[in-house]
Enzyme design. Structure first.
Site, PDB file in Angstrom:
ATOM      1  N   ARG A 112       0.993  -1.449  -0.053  1.00 41.58           N
ATOM      2  CA  ARG A 112      -0.037   0.004   0.086  1.00 41.58           C
ATOM      3  C   ARG A 112       0.717   1.430   0.040  1.00 41.58           C
ATOM      4  O   ARG A 112       2.031   1.030   0.294  1.00 41.58           O
ATOM      5  CB  ARG A 112      -0.630  -0.104   1.256  1.00 41.58           C
ATOM      6  CG  ARG A 112      -0.117   0.259   2.465  1.00 41.58           C
ATOM      7  CD  ARG A 112      -1.307   0.461   3.520  1.00 41.58           C
ATOM      8  NE  ARG A 112      -0.809   0.572   5.022  1.00 41.58           N
ATOM      9  CZ  ARG A 112      -1.250   0.518   6.142  1.00 41.58           C
ATOM     10  NH1 ARG A 112      -2.912   0.503   6.328  1.00 41.58           N
ATOM     11  NH2 ARG A 112      -0.315   0.544   7.389  1.00 41.58           N
ATOM     12  N   ASN A 150      -4.435   8.248   3.961  1.00 47.90           N
ATOM     13  CA  ASN A 150      -5.314   7.946   4.816  1.00 47.90           C
ATOM     14  C   ASN A 150      -3.352   7.553   6.007  1.00 47.90           C
ATOM     15  O   ASN A 150      -2.554   7.125   4.539  1.00 47.90           O
ATOM     16  CB  ASN A 150      -5.212   5.916   5.257  1.00 47.90           C
ATOM     17  CG  ASN A 150      -5.261   5.484   6.390  1.00 47.90           C
ATOM     18  OD1 ASN A 150      -5.868   5.785   7.008  1.00 47.90           O
ATOM     19  ND2 ASN A 150      -4.680   4.330   6.201  1.00 47.90           N
ATOM     20  N   GLU A 151      -2.904   8.379   6.975  1.00 52.54           N
ATOM     21  CA  GLU A 151      -2.086   8.459   7.620  1.00 52.54           C
ATOM     22  C   GLU A 151      -0.326   9.219   6.385  1.00 52.54           C
ATOM     23  O   GLU A 151      -0.017   7.949   6.524  1.00 52.54           O
ATOM     24  CB  GLU A 151      -1.714   7.120   8.213  1.00 52.54           C
ATOM     25  CG  GLU A 151      -2.039   6.683   9.419  1.00 52.54           C
ATOM     26  CD  GLU A 151      -1.703   4.956  10.153  1.00 52.54           C
ATOM     27  OE1 GLU A 151      -1.045   4.663   9.779  1.00 52.54           O
ATOM     28  OE2 GLU A 151      -2.333   5.421  11.307  1.00 52.54           O
ATOM     29  N   GLU A 309      -8.163   6.039  15.752  1.00 53.95           N
ATOM     30  CA  GLU A 309      -7.668   4.195  15.185  1.00 53.95           C
ATOM     31  C   GLU A 309      -6.877   3.947  16.607  1.00 53.95           C
ATOM     32  O   GLU A 309      -5.573   4.340  16.746  1.00 53.95           O
ATOM     33  CB  GLU A 309      -6.871   4.092  13.713  1.00 53.95           C
ATOM     34  CG  GLU A 309      -7.246   4.098  13.188  1.00 53.95           C
ATOM     35  CD  GLU A 309      -6.191   3.538  11.702  1.00 53.95           C
ATOM     36  OE1 GLU A 309      -5.193   3.001  12.519  1.00 53.95           O
ATOM     37  OE2 GLU A 309      -6.591   3.573  10.347  1.00 53.95           O
ATOM     38  N   TRP A 317       1.756  -6.270  13.530  1.00 55.70           N
ATOM     39  CA  TRP A 317       3.243  -5.803  12.494  1.00 55.70           C
ATOM     40  C   TRP A 317       4.541  -5.731  13.666  1.00 55.70           C
ATOM     41  O   TRP A 317       5.313  -5.050  13.516  1.00 55.70           O
ATOM     42  CB  TRP A 317       2.905  -4.294  12.169  1.00 55.70           C
ATOM     43  CG  TRP A 317       1.959  -3.788  13.265  1.00 55.70           C
ATOM     44  CD1 TRP A 317       0.182  -3.631  12.981  1.00 55.70           C
ATOM     45  CD2 TRP A 317       2.431  -2.220  14.034  1.00 55.70           C
ATOM     46  NE1 TRP A 317       0.149  -2.445  13.630  1.00 55.70           N
ATOM     47  CE2 TRP A 317       0.642  -2.066  14.421  1.00 55.70           C
ATOM     48  CE3 TRP A 317       3.225  -2.230  14.547  1.00 55.70           C
ATOM     49  CZ2 TRP A 317       0.734  -0.401  15.046  1.00 55.70           C
ATOM     50  CZ3 TRP A 317       3.091  -1.104  15.916  1.00 55.70           C
ATOM     51  CH2 TRP A 317       2.420  -0.833  15.949  1.00 55.70           C
ATOM     52  N   GLU A 357      -3.616  -7.637   6.551  1.00 55.41           N
ATOM     53  CA  GLU A 357      -3.961  -7.556   8.464  1.00 55.41           C
ATOM     54  C   GLU A 357      -5.290  -8.746   9.354  1.00 55.41           C
ATOM     55  O   GLU A 357      -5.820  -8.076   9.690  1.00 55.41           O
ATOM     56  CB  GLU A 357      -4.481  -6.230   8.119  1.00 55.41           C
ATOM     57  CG  GLU A 357      -3.469  -5.424   8.096  1.00 55.41           C
ATOM     58  CD  GLU A 357      -3.748  -3.679   8.439  1.00 55.41           C
ATOM     59  OE1 GLU A 357      -3.490  -2.935   8.543  1.00 55.41           O
ATOM     60  OE2 GLU A 357      -4.582  -2.860   7.413  1.00 55.41           O
ATOM     61  N   LYS A 358      -4.882  -9.859   8.632  1.00 57.94           N
ATOM     62  CA  LYS A 358      -6.077 -10.918   8.786  1.00 57.94           C
ATOM     63  C   LYS A 358      -6.175 -10.971  10.600  1.00 57.94           C
ATOM     64  O   LYS A 358      -6.659 -11.489  11.023  1.00 57.94           O
ATOM     65  CB  LYS A 358      -6.400 -11.972   8.300  1.00 57.94           C
ATOM     66  CG  LYS A 358      -5.002 -12.637   7.657  1.00 57.94           C
ATOM     67  CD  LYS A 358      -5.217 -14.660   7.118  1.00 57.94           C
ATOM     68  CE  LYS A 358      -4.221 -14.899   6.508  1.00 57.94           C
ATOM     69  NZ  LYS A 358      -2.697 -13.462   5.436  1.00 57.94           N
ATOM     70  N   HIS A 360      -4.781  -9.088  12.899  1.00 57.87           N
ATOM     71  CA  HIS A 360      -4.859  -7.587  13.875  1.00 57.87           C
ATOM     72  C   HIS A 360      -6.646  -7.712  14.063  1.00 57.87           C
ATOM     73  O   HIS A 360      -7.350  -7.949  13.787  1.00 57.87           O
ATOM     74  CB  HIS A 360      -4.824  -6.276  12.678  1.00 57.87           C
ATOM     75  CG  HIS A 360      -4.911  -5.286  13.108  1.00 57.87           C
ATOM     76  ND1 HIS A 360      -5.975  -4.648  13.882  1.00 57.87           N
ATOM     77  CD2 HIS A 360      -4.115  -4.037  13.455  1.00 57.87           C
ATOM     78  CE1 HIS A 360      -5.279  -3.542  14.698  1.00 57.87           C
ATOM     79  NE2 HIS A 360      -4.129  -3.280  14.050  1.00 57.87           N
TER      80      HIS A 360
HETATM   81  C1  GLA Z   1      -2.531   2.518  10.766  1.00 56.00           C
HETATM   82  C2  GLA Z   1      -3.508   2.104   9.189  1.00 56.00           C
HETATM   83  C3  GLA Z   1      -4.605   0.905   8.952  1.00 56.00           C
HETATM   84  C4  GLA Z   1      -3.890  -0.025   9.819  1.00 56.00           C
HETATM   85  C5  GLA Z   1      -3.428  -0.162  10.864  1.00 56.00           C
HETATM   86  C6  GLA Z   1      -2.860  -1.143  11.551  1.00 56.00           C
HETATM   87  O1  GLA Z   1      -3.256   3.119  12.094  1.00 56.00           O
HETATM   88  O2  GLA Z   1      -3.759   3.568   9.625  1.00 56.00           O
HETATM   89  O3  GLA Z   1      -4.982   1.031   7.854  1.00 56.00           O
HETATM   90  O4  GLA Z   1      -2.985  -0.563   8.983  1.00 56.00           O
HETATM   91  O5  GLA Z   1      -2.353   0.676  11.004  1.00 56.00           O
HETATM   92  O6  GLA Z   1      -2.514  -1.108  13.006  1.00 56.00           O
END
Ligand code: GLA
Length: 676
Positions: A112, A150-151, A309, A317, A357-358, A360
């Site tokens: 990503r 995003n971030e 979040e 991770w 991310e399965k 998470h």
């Molecule tokens: C970040 C991302 C999310 C996800 C989380 C997992 O915060 O914004 O999309 O990947 O990490 O902890």
């Protein structure tokens, strides 16, 4: 601050990715969201390839249905611009949009955020996508907030591609005006680095030896500004189409996110949002959480902010991920609320079945609703409804801890006296001492107005402007106790050393002069004359007895080694306040006992003196419906024992009266609306 449209009370929810699930699950999701009291979800973050499967061909069907369904269930949407990951057709057609590392390695698609923020081609595609989403959902009743990308900069903050090189040059021309001025700032008389044209300048790509430090520092500045300019271009498009919908993006205000200067970004955001994840192997992770929340509040200039979040349980991770007990999940959420969050959101709503991310955690886990995580999700939803009166109230503190991204970048450049110095570690040493003393802290930028603070802590502020150094001196004159730790005030904004002795910009305030740094080796310790232990850093410091005002007093000296007898910690009376200098790295116990002296001198006591160690106490202050002040006392028991603290008022989570004494079971949280 602009609060997301029509979200009542505190916001509760998470990232929601319905495109990954069949229709029946999507229907169930909406029903379960109501059951959990969810009122806001972030939708469409990574959905570009689903929304625009081929260039110019859009498929809105699933998102149309999602928006309508969520609205029918009274769930509002933080709608993403869907730009966080370009679709494969785009990177296939335009591989030049991919970012590159300092070594020239291309960061390929398949994961990503594989885009260069400096690529005009990428930006134009991203703006087109933004426009399409905004036009489609402008006026939709579920639309509460825009969530840009995003971030931003999470994985691609430092791009060394040719596009980035061009953008860096433009940025430098704007900053310096002429190449002569750049040569002066960068000190290019050194190592034959003199430039005769901006065209010759490159990002600090991998080189045979240390790259020019000011070039590296400017690349940090440029990269942060470049990412912000991307946010601003998208925001402008959104504003044009939906002028009334607030715009945000999820920042990463933590001790681990170094590359964006969020103090510079904050004024451009309608509401500050952040993401936070605790670190499994940190036994004091709840204190790092507190710091990150206080930093977010500092970035938000004291206004309420959104926790966009965090995790219900384990992430995927870290080396070994840690699951959370229900009590820890609730404490983590409410600790953010205690420190100013008016939204509690998670990554993510439903735990993924496929993809990276399965493993998470999520609000709906793999196990389904017959699970502790789900029951806790529902319980937390109820709690947040009980805490609705807290919304809009503020946290205030008598202590400022100065935090500066640019000083961080500069302090951790290479070719330094100690090349494993960690700015956040030094900051956290002082923050932990304040946390353990039960004192709430404002984590603020050095340029913040400091008058009003009774204590100001300045850890390792290696680079400081003349203006900010003068303001720090002035607040001491006005009566504050100011504490400065080693490797502060050393360089100006060009990373050029302030000559005449260390700590440069602070020598006058502190009344000390160090001739030479004297780093300690790994594992080496040095005893001080009060029995405490110093590590990592020491300095050959003198306390000159002449000069302006009072001379500094030596508090502690080195008791062994080559600096035996020289001062390690000093204090000087400055106007109505004081300047303390700590020229070494004290261990946690010595840091705490020094902090206690400082707090005593500044007349600052714990938020709730009756709270035992390990019990976190924070107050939020607001106005009642009649306009009188109302305070909310948050008490979080991080210990494994039942505790008692003094409190009076109404406990909001249990809706019970508290008269004088509050008993709190191990791991539990209470929020007392206090009697005036
Ligand atoms: C970040 C991302 C999310 C996800 C989380 C997992 O915060 O914004 O999309 O990947 O990490 O902890």
């Amino acid at each position: 601050m602009q609060w997301p449209h029509q979200v009542p009370g505190l916001a509760y929810g998470g990232d929601y990715n319905p495109e990954q699930w069949p229709q029946a699950t999507r229907e169930e999701d909406a029903r379960l969201m109501r059951e959990a009291g969810v009122n806001l979800v972030s939708v469409g973050i990574f959905s570009w390839a689903m929304l625009e499967p081929r260039e110019g061909e859009y498929d809105w069907s699933w998102l149309d249905q999602t928006m309508d369904r969520l609205h029918a269930h009274q769930v509002q949407v933080a709608l993403a611009t869907a730009t966080a990951s370009p679709p494969p057709w785009l990177t296939h057609k335009h591989p030049e949009i991919l970012p590159q590392t300092a070594e020239g390695t291309t960061l390929w698609p398949g994961s990503r955020q594989a885009y260069s923020v400096s690529s005009r081609v990428f930006r134009d595609y991203a703006l087109r996508m933004t426009q399409a989403v905004a036009e489609r959902y402008a006026g939709h009743s579920a639309l509460a907030l825009w969530h840009v990308d995003n971030e931003i900069g999470c994985h691609n903050s430092h791009d060394f591609s040719d596009d980035a090189a061009r953008a860096f040059r433009r940025w430098l021309e704007k900053r310096y005006g002429s190449v002569e001025e750049l040569n002066r700032a960068w000190g290019t008389a050194f190592w034959s680095q003199r430039y005769s044209s901006f065209e010759q300048i490159l990002p600090p790509r991998a080189a045979p030896m240390f790259v020019n430090p000011t070039q590296q520092l400017d690349f940090h500045r440029y990269s942060s500004d470049e990412l912000l300019s991307y946010f601003l271009e998208i925001k402008a498009t959104l504003r044009e189409i939906t002028p009334d919908v607030p715009v945000t993006t999820n920042l990463m205000c933590t001790t681990r996110s170094k590359n964006m200067d969020y103090f510079a970004w904050a004024p451009e955001m309608d509401v500050i949002a952040t993401d936070h994840y605790t670190i499994a192997d940190d036994p004091l992770r709840h204190i790092e959480l507190s710091f990150s929340a206080d930093l977010t509040r500092g970035v938000a200039a004291g206004e309420p902010w959104m926790l966009m979040e965090h995790s219900t349980s384990a992430v995927n991770w870290q080396l070994r991920n840690r699951s959370k007990s229900p009590a820890e999940m609730i404490r983590d959420s409410l600790a953010h609320v205690a420190r100013g969050a008016d939204a509690v959101m998670f990554f993510q709503w439903r735990q993924a079945q496929a993809g990276a991310e399965k493993y998470h955690s999520a609000m709906v886990p793999h196990a389904g609703t017959d699970s502790e995580v789900w029951r806790t999700t529902v319980r937390l939803g109820e709690m947040l409804q009980q805490l609705a009166p807290v919304r809009g109230s503020r946290v205030s503190s008598p202590v400022a801890l100065l935090f500066d991204y640019q000083a961080w970048w500069a302090a951790e450049l290479d070719s330094h006296p100690v090349n494993e110095l960690s700015y956040p570690d030094e900051v956290m040493r002082w923050y932990r001492a304040l946390w353990k003393a039960g004192v709430t802290v404002d984590v603020v930028h050095p340029g913040t107005v400091l008058s009003g603070y009774r204590a100001v802590v300045v850890p390792c502020l290696y680079m400081v402007t003349d203006h900010d150094a003068a303001a720090i001196h002035a607040v001491a004159e006005q009566g504050a106790s100011v504490l400065v730790s080693y490797f502060s005030g050393i360089v100006d904004v060009d990373d050029q050393v302030r000559l005449g002795g260390y700590p440069g910009a602070f020598t006058q305030l502190l009344g000390v002069r160090s001739e030479e740094f004297w780093p300690l080796q790994r594992g080496e310790e040095c005893r001080l004359d009060d029995g405490s232990v110093a590590r990592c850093w020491s300095e050959k410091t003198q306390v000159p007895d002449s000069g302006e005002g009072e001379a500094a007093q030596v508090v502690t000296s080195y008791a062994e080694g080559p600096l035996t007898g020289s001062p390690a910690v000093t204090r000087r009376t400055v106007g109505r306040g004081a300047g303390w200098y700590v020229g070494t790295q004290l261990d946690d116990a010595a840091t705490s006992s020094l902090m206690e002296k400082l707090l005593l001198e500044a007349g600052i006591s714990a938020e709730l003196p009756s709270a035992p160690r390990g019990v976190e106490v924070v107050r939020r202050r607001g106005a009642s419906s009649t306009g009188s002040e109302v305070t909310f006392l948050f008490v979080l028991n991080h210990t494994e024992a039942e505790v008692e603290v003094e409190a009076s008022g109404r406990e909001l989570l249990s809706d019970r009266a508290v008269t004088g004494q509050l008993t709190l079971a191990a791991g539990e949280v209470a929020v007392v609306r206090e009697h005036a």
